[in-house]
Design an enzyme around this catalytic site. Structure first.
Site, mmCIF file in Angstrom:
data_model
loop_
_atom_site.group_PDB
_atom_site.id
_atom_site.type_symbol
_atom_site.label_atom_id
_atom_site.label_comp_id
_atom_site.label_asym_id
_atom_site.label_seq_id
_atom_site.Cartn_x
_atom_site.Cartn_y
_atom_site.Cartn_z
ATOM 1 N N ASN A 199 8.324 4.250 3.693
ATOM 2 C CA ASN A 199 8.062 5.545 3.034
ATOM 3 C C ASN A 199 7.236 6.505 3.879
ATOM 4 O O ASN A 199 7.299 7.713 3.684
ATOM 5 C CB ASN A 199 7.453 5.342 1.643
ATOM 6 C CG ASN A 199 6.057 4.793 1.684
ATOM 7 O OD1 ASN A 199 5.671 4.118 2.643
ATOM 8 N ND2 ASN A 199 5.279 5.062 0.654
ATOM 9 N N SER B 285 4.638 -4.309 -1.204
ATOM 10 C CA SER B 285 4.456 -4.637 -2.625
ATOM 11 C C SER B 285 3.334 -5.652 -2.832
ATOM 12 O O SER B 285 2.988 -6.416 -1.920
ATOM 13 C CB SER B 285 5.756 -5.218 -3.180
ATOM 14 O OG SER B 285 5.951 -6.525 -2.657
ATOM 15 N N GLY C 176 2.453 -8.993 -0.745
ATOM 16 C CA GLY C 176 1.070 -9.025 -0.256
ATOM 17 C C GLY C 176 0.361 -10.317 -0.626
ATOM 18 O O GLY C 176 -0.395 -10.886 0.176
ATOM 19 N N GLU D 255 -2.403 -3.297 1.899
ATOM 20 C CA GLU D 255 -2.287 -2.064 1.104
ATOM 21 C C GLU D 255 -1.065 -2.235 0.224
ATOM 22 O O GLU D 255 0.049 -2.272 0.722
ATOM 23 C CB GLU D 255 -2.094 -0.832 2.001
ATOM 24 C CG GLU D 255 -3.288 -0.472 2.849
ATOM 25 C CD GLU D 255 -4.508 -0.117 2.039
ATOM 26 O OE1 GLU D 255 -4.372 0.188 0.828
ATOM 27 O OE2 GLU D 255 -5.600 -0.172 2.602
ATOM 28 N N CYS E 243 2.767 5.533 -2.174
ATOM 29 C CA CYS E 243 1.799 4.643 -2.826
ATOM 30 C C CYS E 243 0.872 5.469 -3.701
ATOM 31 O O CYS E 243 0.311 4.980 -4.662
ATOM 32 C CB CYS E 243 0.943 3.920 -1.802
ATOM 33 S SG CYS E 243 1.902 3.028 -0.628
ATOM 34 N N GLU F 29 -7.927 1.306 5.279
ATOM 35 C CA GLU F 29 -7.302 1.840 6.488
ATOM 36 C C GLU F 29 -7.912 3.203 6.740
ATOM 37 O O GLU F 29 -8.597 3.766 5.896
ATOM 38 C CB GLU F 29 -5.797 1.979 6.258
ATOM 39 C CG GLU F 29 -5.163 0.635 5.992
ATOM 40 C CD GLU F 29 -3.712 0.591 6.386
ATOM 41 O OE1 GLU F 29 -3.439 0.252 7.543
ATOM 42 O OE2 GLU F 29 -2.868 0.909 5.539
HETATM 43 C C1 UN1 Z 1 1.438 5.903 1.242
HETATM 44 O O1 UN1 Z 1 2.143 6.346 0.353
HETATM 45 O O2 UN1 Z 1 1.429 4.701 1.484
HETATM 46 O O3 UN1 Z 1 -1.991 10.760 0.536
HETATM 47 C C2 UN1 Z 1 0.629 6.755 2.145
HETATM 48 C C3 UN1 Z 1 -0.804 10.627 0.806
HETATM 49 C C4 UN1 Z 1 -0.380 10.447 2.244
HETATM 50 C C5 UN1 Z 1 -0.368 8.991 2.606
HETATM 51 C C6 UN1 Z 1 0.406 8.138 1.652
HETATM 52 N N1 UN1 Z 1 -1.263 11.173 3.107
HETATM 53 O O4 UN1 Z 1 0.071 10.623 -0.061
#
Ligand code: UN1
Length: 497
Positions: free
Chosen positions: A154, A231, A235, A252, A286, A466
């Protein structure tokens, strides 16, 4: 249509196919008839070769002065900047992110490069007085060794950069295992590492599936650290393998991020935030907003406005500049999102808009799902608790600020969160009481910047972060050093009492 790219593995400074000769296909989610790239379907033999190369290269890379490593990372940033447009187009075709967002993804990689390039001239330790005379005390950061970086599709440039650039500046060798749905982006990034002068074996790229390459890397005794984004189920598996082998592991994982809208909020601002948070990247972040917790006094008004705006969203090819919402990444994701509609209906939720696979208007060869709002959702429903990873937001009513926070926290996850309110008191209570790694006040749940820590609590992470300077604690060990220049034995806690 463009000619498909032939991706290869990059091991010990050489571009090579999988030893077995098997390949994987990466297709355009907007139109699956377009083959974007083929990539090696690697297995344990390729992983063994990469680990061996990385172990050898690590011996000398760790001794390269950190400012020199930083200069190479700086060149990575310059190359990313130069190739930004090319990479954004490739990414948009390869994993279906609208072009403007693909540019943002590459920009996040560029930001990361310039941030960690300069870290080469910091990597600060501490000096502190010793309790004994003629004795010196300090800490330094030492690299960990060979790191396996397992990344999702993604954010195919940003996330590999988040992981690889700090790992490298700290003096580690790396093996990148990119997602099967985004091999071509990883190849360009690796070409950039090569062009930046990073020596052979320090950066290795092995394509393939999680169950083969991901597992082989995680289990390999020559790997010292695994950094994984994906996922929560995978994880847990990664963590248990690493736990048994005493490997460092940084995870993550999933999210079920919520945006609270209070009755005193600027509703238009909250509306813009909700649309971007829920439907940006087709909900495949995420950090996506998958729950909207609405105070009951504004719920009807906010919902009506949201519905009207959602109706205006243009679903279309990722490469079209007029597209607001692109396709999902692959057929499995489309099926997963579609399945959740059955779950929602069985549990008693109401589809306000969307709820179906999108058809017609040139979308028939892509993995398109209509932007979807689910109403009458209660916090215990599966659609309110499980990560859907698609263009779906659920609406939950709350009677008070306290209840909103309680609902927000009522999930196994804890990545991002947002509160729209004009009250300073509520804003500060939210910052204190929300269980999440990231909280936005009057901003959507997406928008993380590379110089701040990124990560979550509960089932989202395992306590690491991270990005920012926090990730240096992932990619280095602290070494504590005492230098006694008294010329005699000095016993701490004893001789000075
Ligand atoms: C992710 O979806 O794993 O804040 C990272 C954000 C992006 C990074 C997302 N700068 O949505």
């Amino acid at each position: 249509m463009n000619t498909p790219l032939t991706c290869l593995n990059y091991i010990d400074g050489k571009w090579v196919p999988a030893q077995s000769g098997s390949i994987l296909e990466s297709r355009n989610p907007t139109d699956w008839r377009e083959l974007v790239a083929t990539a090696p379907k690697s297995d344990i033999a390729d992983v063994d070769a990469a680990v061996e190369a990385a172990r050898r290269a690590y011996k000398t890379w760790r001794l390269v002065p950190a400012p020199v490593r930083g200069e190479m990372i700086h060149r990575v940033g310059e190359q990313l900047l130069r190739r930004k447009e090319e990479l954004a187009h490739l990414m948009s075709r390869e994993m279906g992110k609208p072009l403007a967002e693909a540019r943002g993804d590459v920009q996040e990689g560029i930001d990361c490069a310039f941030y960690y390039a300069s870290e080469g001239r910091r990597l600060f330790g501490q000096t502190t007085p010793s309790e004994l005379g003629d004795k010196f005390a300090m800490t330094i950061r030492a690299p960990i060794g060979v790191c396996a970086l397992i990344t999702p599709w993604n954010f195919p440039i940003a996330i590999p950069c988040w992981k690889s650039l700090p790992a490298l500046v700290c003096g580690n060798a790396i093996i990148l295992k990119p997602a099967k749905d985004a091999p071509a982006c990883a190849v360009i990034l690796t070409q950039i590492f090569e062009a930046a002068g990073i020596p052979p074996g320090v950066v290795n790229l092995v394509h393939g599936g999680g169950e083969t390459v991901g597992r082989a890397l995680t289990e390999h005794p020559g790997i010292n650290l695994v950094s994984f984004t994906g996922s929560s189920e995978t994880g847990s598996e990664v963590a248990s393998i690493c736990g048994r082998a005493h490997k460092r592991v940084c995870l993550e994982m999933g999210g079920k991020n919520a945006q609270i809208v209070m009755e005193d909020a600027d509703l238009d601002l909250a509306l813009e935030g909700a649309l971007w948070g829920a439907f940006g990247t087709t909900g495949q972040r995420c950090t996506a907003t998958s729950r909207l917790i609405l105070h009951r006094d504004i719920k009807a008004e906010f919902t009506a406005k949201l519905l009207a705006q959602t109706r205006q969203l243009r679903l279309g090819p990722s490469i079209d500049p007029h597209t607001d919402v692109g396709p999902l990444v692959n057929a499995a994701q489309l099926e997963r999102v579609r399945n959740y509609m059955d779950v929602a209906k069985t549990d008693g939720a109401k589809v306000l808009i969307g709820g179906n696979v999108a058809k017609g208007d040139g979308l028939e060869h892509g993995f398109f799902f209509q932007p979807t709002l689910l109403d009458h959702v209660t916090p215990d429903m599966r659609v309110a608790r499980e990560e859907i990873f698609g263009p779906v937001a659920v609406l939950i009513e709350a009677a008070s600020f306290e209840e909103s926070i309680q609902i927000l926290n009522n999930t196994p996850y804890g990545l991002s969160s947002s509160v729209y309110t004009q009250s300073v008191n509520r804003a500060f209570q939210a910052m204190r009481d929300i269980e999440a790694g990231i909280t936005y006040i009057n901003g959507p749940t997406s928008g993380a910047e590379v110089h701040l820590p990124f990560g979550g609590v509960k089932a989202t992470g395992n306590g690491h972060r991270e990005a920012g300077s926090a990730v240096l604690d992932v990619f280095t060990d602290w070494k504590t050093i005492y230098v006694d220049f008294s010329g005699r034995l000095q016993r701490a806690q004893i001789d000075n009492r």
